[in-house]
Design a protein around this motif. Structure first.
Motif, PDB file in Angstrom:
ATOM      1  N   ARG A 294     -22.278 -55.486  34.170  1.00  0.00           N
ATOM      2  CA  ARG A 294     -22.467 -56.216  33.070  1.00  0.00           C
ATOM      3  C   ARG A 294     -23.583 -55.827  32.236  1.00  0.00           C
ATOM      4  O   ARG A 294     -23.574 -55.806  30.971  1.00  0.00           O
ATOM      5  CB  ARG A 294     -22.627 -57.903  33.683  1.00  0.00           C
ATOM      6  N   ALA A 295     -24.915 -55.193  32.919  1.00  0.00           N
ATOM      7  CA  ALA A 295     -25.823 -54.874  32.181  1.00  0.00           C
ATOM      8  C   ALA A 295     -25.432 -53.596  31.414  1.00  0.00           C
ATOM      9  O   ALA A 295     -25.980 -53.674  30.049  1.00  0.00           O
ATOM     10  CB  ALA A 295     -26.958 -54.560  33.022  1.00  0.00           C
ATOM     11  N   ILE A 296     -24.969 -52.798  31.780  1.00  0.00           N
ATOM     12  CA  ILE A 296     -24.657 -51.558  31.035  1.00  0.00           C
ATOM     13  C   ILE A 296     -23.624 -52.043  30.019  1.00  0.00           C
ATOM     14  O   ILE A 296     -23.888 -51.333  28.937  1.00  0.00           O
ATOM     15  CB  ILE A 296     -23.914 -50.471  31.803  1.00  0.00           C
ATOM     16  N   LYS A 297     -22.631 -52.713  30.184  1.00  0.00           N
ATOM     17  CA  LYS A 297     -21.815 -53.102  29.075  1.00  0.00           C
ATOM     18  C   LYS A 297     -22.104 -53.955  28.181  1.00  0.00           C
ATOM     19  O   LYS A 297     -21.746 -54.025  27.129  1.00  0.00           O
ATOM     20  CB  LYS A 297     -20.410 -53.525  29.698  1.00  0.00           C
ATOM     21  N   SER A 298     -23.374 -54.479  28.218  1.00  0.00           N
ATOM     22  CA  SER A 298     -24.135 -55.444  27.451  1.00  0.00           C
ATOM     23  C   SER A 298     -25.029 -54.331  26.287  1.00  0.00           C
ATOM     24  O   SER A 298     -25.095 -55.069  25.349  1.00  0.00           O
ATOM     25  CB  SER A 298     -24.903 -56.381  28.063  1.00  0.00           C
ATOM     26  N   VAL A 299     -25.034 -53.377  26.666  1.00  0.00           N
ATOM     27  CA  VAL A 299     -25.728 -52.396  25.800  1.00  0.00           C
ATOM     28  C   VAL A 299     -24.738 -51.392  25.127  1.00  0.00           C
ATOM     29  O   VAL A 299     -24.832 -51.018  24.067  1.00  0.00           O
ATOM     30  CB  VAL A 299     -26.854 -51.598  26.503  1.00  0.00           C
ATOM     31  N   VAL A 300     -23.812 -50.858  26.019  1.00  0.00           N
ATOM     32  CA  VAL A 300     -22.791 -50.061  25.543  1.00  0.00           C
ATOM     33  C   VAL A 300     -21.318 -50.360  25.495  1.00  0.00           C
ATOM     34  O   VAL A 300     -21.352 -51.229  26.478  1.00  0.00           O
ATOM     35  CB  VAL A 300     -23.058 -48.448  25.976  1.00  0.00           C
ATOM     36  N   LYS A 301     -20.442 -49.884  24.939  1.00  0.00           N
ATOM     37  CA  LYS A 301     -19.002 -50.412  25.047  1.00  0.00           C
ATOM     38  C   LYS A 301     -18.514 -49.916  26.471  1.00  0.00           C
ATOM     39  O   LYS A 301     -18.068 -50.769  26.696  1.00  0.00           O
ATOM     40  CB  LYS A 301     -18.297 -49.716  23.921  1.00  0.00           C
ATOM     41  N   GLY A 302     -18.820 -48.976  26.931  1.00  0.00           N
ATOM     42  CA  GLY A 302     -18.284 -48.705  28.287  1.00  0.00           C
ATOM     43  C   GLY A 302     -16.833 -48.264  28.206  1.00  0.00           C
ATOM     44  O   GLY A 302     -16.285 -47.861  27.015  1.00  0.00           O
ATOM     45  N   PHE A 303     -16.152 -48.003  29.350  1.00  0.00           N
ATOM     46  CA  PHE A 303     -14.659 -47.831  29.224  1.00  0.00           C
ATOM     47  C   PHE A 303     -14.228 -48.465  30.671  1.00  0.00           C
ATOM     48  O   PHE A 303     -14.814 -49.118  31.448  1.00  0.00           O
ATOM     49  CB  PHE A 303     -14.617 -46.280  29.514  1.00  0.00           C
ATOM     50  N   PRO A 304     -12.814 -48.449  30.825  1.00  0.00           N
ATOM     51  CA  PRO A 304     -12.116 -48.999  31.744  1.00  0.00           C
ATOM     52  C   PRO A 304     -12.397 -48.344  33.103  1.00  0.00           C
ATOM     53  O   PRO A 304     -12.823 -47.366  33.300  1.00  0.00           O
ATOM     54  CB  PRO A 304     -10.532 -49.170  31.628  1.00  0.00           C
ATOM     55  N   ARG A 305     -12.175 -49.142  34.311  1.00  0.00           N
ATOM     56  CA  ARG A 305     -12.464 -48.623  35.612  1.00  0.00           C
ATOM     57  C   ARG A 305     -11.526 -47.265  35.861  1.00  0.00           C
ATOM     58  O   ARG A 305     -10.301 -47.508  35.741  1.00  0.00           O
ATOM     59  CB  ARG A 305     -12.116 -49.810  36.824  1.00  0.00           C
ATOM     60  N   PRO A 306     -12.253 -46.199  36.066  1.00  0.00           N
ATOM     61  CA  PRO A 306     -11.310 -45.077  36.428  1.00  0.00           C
ATOM     62  C   PRO A 306     -10.533 -45.477  37.793  1.00  0.00           C
ATOM     63  O   PRO A 306     -10.975 -45.910  38.649  1.00  0.00           O
ATOM     64  CB  PRO A 306     -12.358 -43.755  36.586  1.00  0.00           C
ATOM     65  N   LEU A 307      -9.516 -44.487  38.140  1.00  0.00           N
ATOM     66  CA  LEU A 307      -9.046 -44.377  39.261  1.00  0.00           C
ATOM     67  C   LEU A 307      -9.955 -44.028  40.221  1.00  0.00           C
ATOM     68  O   LEU A 307     -10.323 -42.908  40.399  1.00  0.00           O
ATOM     69  CB  LEU A 307      -7.719 -43.921  39.384  1.00  0.00           C
ATOM     70  N   LEU A 308     -10.046 -44.745  41.539  1.00  0.00           N
ATOM     71  CA  LEU A 308     -11.062 -44.523  42.661  1.00  0.00           C
ATOM     72  C   LEU A 308     -10.127 -44.262  43.764  1.00  0.00           C
ATOM     73  O   LEU A 308      -9.335 -45.388  44.177  1.00  0.00           O
ATOM     74  CB  LEU A 308     -11.951 -45.280  42.830  1.00  0.00           C
ATOM     75  N   ASP A 309     -10.509 -43.248  44.656  1.00  0.00           N
ATOM     76  CA  ASP A 309      -9.877 -43.041  45.984  1.00  0.00           C
ATOM     77  C   ASP A 309     -10.806 -43.478  47.042  1.00  0.00           C
ATOM     78  O   ASP A 309     -11.532 -42.695  47.286  1.00  0.00           O
ATOM     79  CB  ASP A 309      -9.270 -41.674  46.206  1.00  0.00           C
ATOM     80  N   LEU A 310     -10.916 -44.497  47.443  1.00  0.00           N
ATOM     81  CA  LEU A 310     -12.079 -45.039  48.638  1.00  0.00           C
ATOM     82  C   LEU A 310     -11.328 -45.114  49.956  1.00  0.00           C
ATOM     83  O   LEU A 310     -11.660 -46.306  50.839  1.00  0.00           O
ATOM     84  CB  LEU A 310     -12.354 -46.307  47.973  1.00  0.00           C
ATOM     85  N   SER A 311     -10.076 -44.583  50.230  1.00  0.00           N
ATOM     86  CA  SER A 311      -9.596 -44.654  51.338  1.00  0.00           C
ATOM     87  C   SER A 311     -10.288 -43.837  52.521  1.00  0.00           C
ATOM     88  O   SER A 311     -11.171 -43.199  52.279  1.00  0.00           O
ATOM     89  CB  SER A 311      -8.078 -43.931  51.405  1.00  0.00           C
ATOM     90  N   ALA A 312      -9.888 -44.315  53.986  1.00  0.00           N
ATOM     91  CA  ALA A 312     -10.541 -43.690  54.877  1.00  0.00           C
ATOM     92  C   ALA A 312     -10.512 -42.084  54.833  1.00  0.00           C
ATOM     93  O   ALA A 312     -11.300 -41.438  55.310  1.00  0.00           O
ATOM     94  CB  ALA A 312     -10.240 -44.490  56.203  1.00  0.00           C
ATOM     95  N   GLU A 313      -9.269 -41.697  54.294  1.00  0.00           N
ATOM     96  CA  GLU A 313      -9.141 -40.230  54.406  1.00  0.00           C
ATOM     97  C   GLU A 313      -9.859 -39.663  53.214  1.00  0.00           C
ATOM     98  O   GLU A 313     -10.254 -38.466  53.442  1.00  0.00           O
ATOM     99  CB  GLU A 313      -7.356 -40.044  53.851  1.00  0.00           C
ATOM    100  N   SER A 314     -10.148 -40.414  52.226  1.00  0.00           N
ATOM    101  CA  SER A 314     -11.160 -39.706  51.198  1.00  0.00           C
ATOM    102  C   SER A 314     -12.499 -39.354  51.927  1.00  0.00           C
ATOM    103  O   SER A 314     -13.284 -38.137  51.629  1.00  0.00           O
ATOM    104  CB  SER A 314     -11.271 -40.612  49.891  1.00  0.00           C
ATOM    105  N   PHE A 315     -12.946 -40.168  52.540  1.00  0.00           N
ATOM    106  CA  PHE A 315     -14.383 -40.379  53.021  1.00  0.00           C
ATOM    107  C   PHE A 315     -14.127 -39.164  54.325  1.00  0.00           C
ATOM    108  O   PHE A 315     -15.018 -38.420  54.466  1.00  0.00           O
ATOM    109  CB  PHE A 315     -14.745 -41.842  53.825  1.00  0.00           C
ATOM    110  N   ALA A 316     -13.126 -39.269  54.936  1.00  0.00           N
ATOM    111  CA  ALA A 316     -13.070 -38.306  56.093  1.00  0.00           C
ATOM    112  C   ALA A 316     -13.110 -36.721  55.744  1.00  0.00           C
ATOM    113  O   ALA A 316     -13.542 -35.885  56.362  1.00  0.00           O
ATOM    114  CB  ALA A 316     -11.755 -38.455  57.006  1.00  0.00           C
ATOM    115  N   LYS A 317     -12.475 -36.684  54.560  1.00  0.00           N
ATOM    116  CA  LYS A 317     -12.685 -35.178  53.906  1.00  0.00           C
ATOM    117  C   LYS A 317     -13.995 -34.660  53.762  1.00  0.00           C
ATOM    118  O   LYS A 317     -14.257 -33.551  53.801  1.00  0.00           O
ATOM    119  CB  LYS A 317     -11.720 -35.036  52.785  1.00  0.00           C
ATOM    120  N   VAL A 318     -14.645 -35.729  53.073  1.00  0.00           N
ATOM    121  CA  VAL A 318     -16.217 -35.430  52.807  1.00  0.00           C
ATOM    122  C   VAL A 318     -16.942 -35.024  53.962  1.00  0.00           C
ATOM    123  O   VAL A 318     -17.740 -34.292  54.189  1.00  0.00           O
ATOM    124  CB  VAL A 318     -16.956 -36.626  52.193  1.00  0.00           C
TER     125      VAL A 318
END
Length: 299
Positions: A97-121
């Motif tokens: 909210r704070a950032i978007k109150s100062v600049v326009k921003g952009f929609p949420r990008p596609l995020l991969d927060l699956s267990a598999e994504s963390f396991a790869k890291v």
């Protein structure tokens, strides 16, 4: 008369705010929008981890129709850890909210927060697949280790962006964001430090080694010449003033926060060490002018 005075005061305040925000340079806008990528990630990970629901339920207006995150879910957290992570979650909503109150921003990008994504890291950090694959959602300790991946990268970005900002509004915003992100990282590191020598089930690997491996990986992926990441236990000579092994707060030789550029952050969160190749937590890449400038399709 009193009403007339109040209206005049509010008009002047609004005029001041408008003029202040209009003075934000294009460069400042880019630097303020870029962190939204990480703030979205943190908000979704912490919200889902602690409540089982994300921004689409709690604050759909902030997502601007962006694709729902992949694989994120409610974690098996003890009551104390759940309380802390829930606090982090709502702080991240506030950051968006704070950032978007100062600049326009952009929609949420596609995020991969699956267990598999963390396991790869984690597999990359150890240079081999862990068996069973690391899952951030199965326990409080695993979730804290996965959380170790997140706020610290963001705070180094704020440290790196701050001297490049021109406008006082921009600087004040980044200072406020940096303060809370640093606090989150300190809490996570302290909770892990308390269990530093404990072996993470079912692996015969201590918590401290997990943090070392993750920090070393981030240093490697960032492709920077100097160390900008440290685990929770370091050689005595690398501790504060060269006098201590404990390292609940990471910092340089003067215990100042390390800075990272947007390019270094992209190399880390994409998981491949190249800001031009999306992947990792951002299958289709991050958003904003800075991130898009490195993508093959810049539309």
């Amino acid at each position: 008369m009193a009403l007339s005075i109040l209206i005049t005061i509010f008009s002047l305040v609004n005029l001041f705010i408008t003029k202040s925000n209009s003075a934000i340079t294009e460069g400042d806008v880019d630097l303020l929008e870029f962190p939204l990528n990480l703030e979205y990630l943190e908000a979704e990970f912490f919200l889902f981890g602690s409540t089982g629901r994300g921004l689409d339920f709690f604050a759909p207006n902030l997502t601007e129709g962006g694709a729902p995150p992949l694989g994120v879910k409610l974690a098996r957290l003890d009551p104390f850890t759940r309380d802390i992570i829930k606090q982090f979650a709502w702080q991240e909503v506030g950051h968006l909210r704070a950032i978007k109150s100062v600049v326009k921003g952009f929609p949420r990008p596609l995020l991969d927060l699956s267990a598999e994504s963390f396991a790869k890291v984690i597999n990359k950090a150890f240079g081999k697949p862990l068996n069973p694959p690391f899952d951030p959602y199965v326990s409080s300790l695993n979730f804290l280790i996965a959380s170790y991946l997140v706020p610290y990268v963001g705070l180094t970005g704020y440290v790196g962006a701050n001297p490049k900002l021109q406008n006082s509004t921009s600087k004040q915003l980044v200072a406020g964001l940096l303060a809370v992100e640093s606090g989150q990282d300190a809490v996570i590191r302290t909770l892990l430090y308390e269990r530093a020598l404990e072996k993470v089930y079912p692996y015969k690997i201590t918590v401290a080694e997990f943090t070392d491996r993750i920090s070393n990986l981030r240093n490697e992926l960032g492709n920077n010449t100097a160390v900008k990441d440290e685990g929770i236990i370091v050689p005595r000579g690398e501790g504060a003033e060269g006098r201590i092994n404990g390292n609940v707060l990471a910092g340089d030789e003067h215990s100042l926060g390390y800075p990272r550029t947007a390019e270094e952050i992209l190399r880390i969160v994409y998981g491949g060490g190249d800001e031009r190749v999306p992947g990792g937590f951002y299958p289709k890449g991050a958003d904003g002018r800075i991130a898009k400038s490195y993508l093959p399709n810049k539309a």
